[in-house]
Design an enzyme around this catalytic site. Sequence first.
Site, short mmCIF file in Angstrom:
data_model
loop_
_atom_site.label_atom_id
_atom_site.label_comp_id
_atom_site.label_asym_id
_atom_site.label_seq_id
_atom_site.Cartn_x
_atom_site.Cartn_y
_atom_site.Cartn_z
N CYS A 1 92.15 40.05 -66.91
CA CYS A 1 93.61 40.04 -67.01
C CYS A 1 94.05 40.32 -68.44
O CYS A 1 94.97 41.10 -68.66
CB CYS A 1 94.15 38.69 -66.54
SG CYS A 1 95.95 38.59 -66.60
N CYS B 1 94.67 31.16 -62.06
CA CYS B 1 96.09 31.06 -61.69
C CYS B 1 96.37 31.48 -60.26
O CYS B 1 97.28 30.97 -59.63
CB CYS B 1 96.95 31.84 -62.67
SG CYS B 1 96.81 33.63 -62.54
#
Lengths: 512, 386
Positions: free
Chosen positions: A101, A197
């Site tokens: 990410c 997440c």
Amino acid sequence: MGELTAVAMSGGLDSSVAAWLLSRNGRPAVGLSMLLWDRSSENSHGRCCGALDLADARRVAGQCGIRHYTFKMDREFRDRVVDPFVDDYLAGRTPIPCTDCNTWIKFDLFLERARTLGAERMATGHYARILEGADGLELHTAVDRQKDQSYYLFELDQAQLAAASFPLGDKTKDEVRELARESGLAVAEKGESMEICFVADGVREFIEEQIAERPERFAAAAVGRPSRVVDSGGQLLGEAEPYYRYTVGQRRGLGIAASERLYVLEVRADENRLTVGSERELAARGLNGERLHWIGPPPADEIEATVRIRSRHPGVLAAIRPPARRDAGPGGGLLRRHAGAGRLLDRERTLRPLPRIEISTDIRAAAELCFDLARDLDLHQRSMAHTSERAVAGRTTGLIELGEQVTWRARHFGIVHEHTSRITAFDRPRHFRDEMTRGRFKSFVHDHYFDPIECGTRMRDVLEFASPMGVVGRLVDALLLDRYLTRLLKERNQVIRRAAELESDPVGANGR
Amino acid sequence: MISAMSAAYFDNNATTQLDSRVREAMLPWLGERHGNTSSVHGFGQAASGAVERARAGVAELLDASPAEIVFCGSGTEANNAVVFSCGRSGGGPGHLVVSTLEHPSVLVAAERLEAEGIKVSRVAPGRDGCVEAQHFLDQLRPETRLVSLMLANNEVGTLQPVTEVAAGCRAQGVPVLCDAVQAVGKVEVSVRDLGVDYLTLGGHKFHGPLGAAALWIRKGAPLEPLLVGGGHERRRRASTVNVPAVVGLGKAAELAAEELADRNRHLSTLRDRFEQGLAAIDGADVHCSESPRLPNTAHLAIAGVQAESLMIRLDMAGFAVSTGSACSSGVVEPSSSLLTMGFSEEEALSSLRVSVGMLNTLEEVDGLLAALERQVAELRQTAPAS
């Protein structure tokens, strides 16, 4: 409007404080968030990208007096982070999606979006530091070692680091929370988000949900089928859950009875098979790395380095051998910019943390005074007279400042040493750090903390070092070195304490 | 530091600034006056009187009679109430016809009914942003319970052939809902001329307060209330009446009725000036410019420019415009109206909506044009057309 800085806001404490710090420095800033994993129908409070987190980000941006915008990047996130994450598990590997990410979303596509708004830099709430070195920018660990996130940023390149800014790199988590409280930020009491997440429940459940949702994308023959468990000799020990539910080093959830604790040694996706063994068998002398990436110029030959194999791993000394010229390294493909292969040899039999010394010294004087005395080169030379230590290069007298170097020459164990240190963190009067740039140690980091206490200051020295190389390394055993350094440090601290108390209270309770 | 407020507001289709005269009318009800319209005593009677005066104001604006007006909390609530009431009426198979341009408060309500087993026919517009009346009427079936067609589209601003559709439906005894939320206060709206059975409006779209909307129900048309538990609004909407907001809506309606011609002129002058000024910007193209449109709405694409980045840059430069339809999280999605009109996603993502209001000035329009030109040039520099 001047140089605009974008700050990536998740709605969590850290990025909120980063935004606050940025907005305080008076230069134009804009808060940006990403909608990465739209599960707005599900209850996702307290997780990254949840609608409520985005609302928190917006609220904090309002408190900071900056604008806030959210970009929908869920497709990109799925393609570049989530799908490779599932692929890795299905291939029997354990991925780090946060690195993907950072590399492909935050400091690539998101940064690009920020640039279209006219932003030159992207600040984030990461605990890591970027310092300028001789060969370009360097990624350093955070001042707060407990919170250090530099590991997740290892794949950034020079251009990405040049555009990045980590305002929390020289802060501790406690300071960050205190800042949030002092400034009344809406998220001051918000908890930590430690999990991945986008995974709401467990990783296993997530993997299976993804396969069920898009069977055409994930060809997984062994979904739901129990794996075979063998020992390192190939002997069948029993059955366990499907292979992708395990990771190398895992101990729990095997369900195999044995006389000693069993760990997963290997996960074989193609055979839906786990190899298990003892802790001793788990310890490795090295590993073959893929996607080798150098932030600085790649070394020509083998180098010695402290190697961490996951974020919370304390690090071991190892040699890194550059890849033999194998052109198509594993893990190639469109997204793998830095494809390559490397070999890493562990010098220790098992992975062992770096030696660490921590000493607290209570001083009846203000933190500013203690801080300055601790960086006073003249006082240091007086305190180290018995080793005939003296400053011979760099700054040699007075108070050393951020970025300055000093080279000490001294005699230890009958041998003359030169040790060059640079001040790499500086937050007067709370903390500074000196780090060895040249010397006998493999690595040597000395953090000096000054915490206010009721009757003065608690000076806390935290020393982390890796054993010296060369002749001293062989002569001196680690324990002896540890004791020796502790004694030196204690002697020095007493000199600082006496000087500080003398100066702040010359006729006081000390009575002299 | 970026200022907290935009200097110029060009997003009047989202909401408008409260007219100061409306605020004056509301203030007593936010201060010294109060009362529950259901109460028997003098306080209640006063509140009731104020609400009835507002009802008359709204009725006049619509060419309706006051008894046909039901106050509610939002245009969404009003649309929901009609779709659910008509969709669930009667037994046996049911059917609805809706345009794909409708607001989500109609479209999503229809989806719900679809899940309950009611058939839904959807009629798409052409690239001109208008549905064809005949296409609509072709969808009617004996079991059709409701036809829904908005008067003015919220995104591109196109006006729909509601009168023709309503005439055809009336001939077959099918009730028609007209969502006139974007039209009321900007163009003349007469429920008699339109010939529909239900019409909805919201006060904050024409300089009235948020939280007050009205549902017009043709005399004799049935309505199963959405909210139950009280006899308010002639048993068509239970809830204590939000007196200050309704008073504001009534005042806004009175003013709109009085000033409609002037408003129309002001809005179209500003909008036309903006659209003419676009000639200075390479690749700017106004959508549906040949169609009948609201006087205040300009919807445009700028070739090779991502509207989201442009909108944010304009905002940071002090000009509030909008892109597509923003969802609650503030994330930009391609305009659903453009997509249903047959535009590509790429075209939709390079489209911007500028909607002027009564408080905008010519100077602001010129300022917006200058900012637009500058930001487009900068964007083209940082992100070469993809």
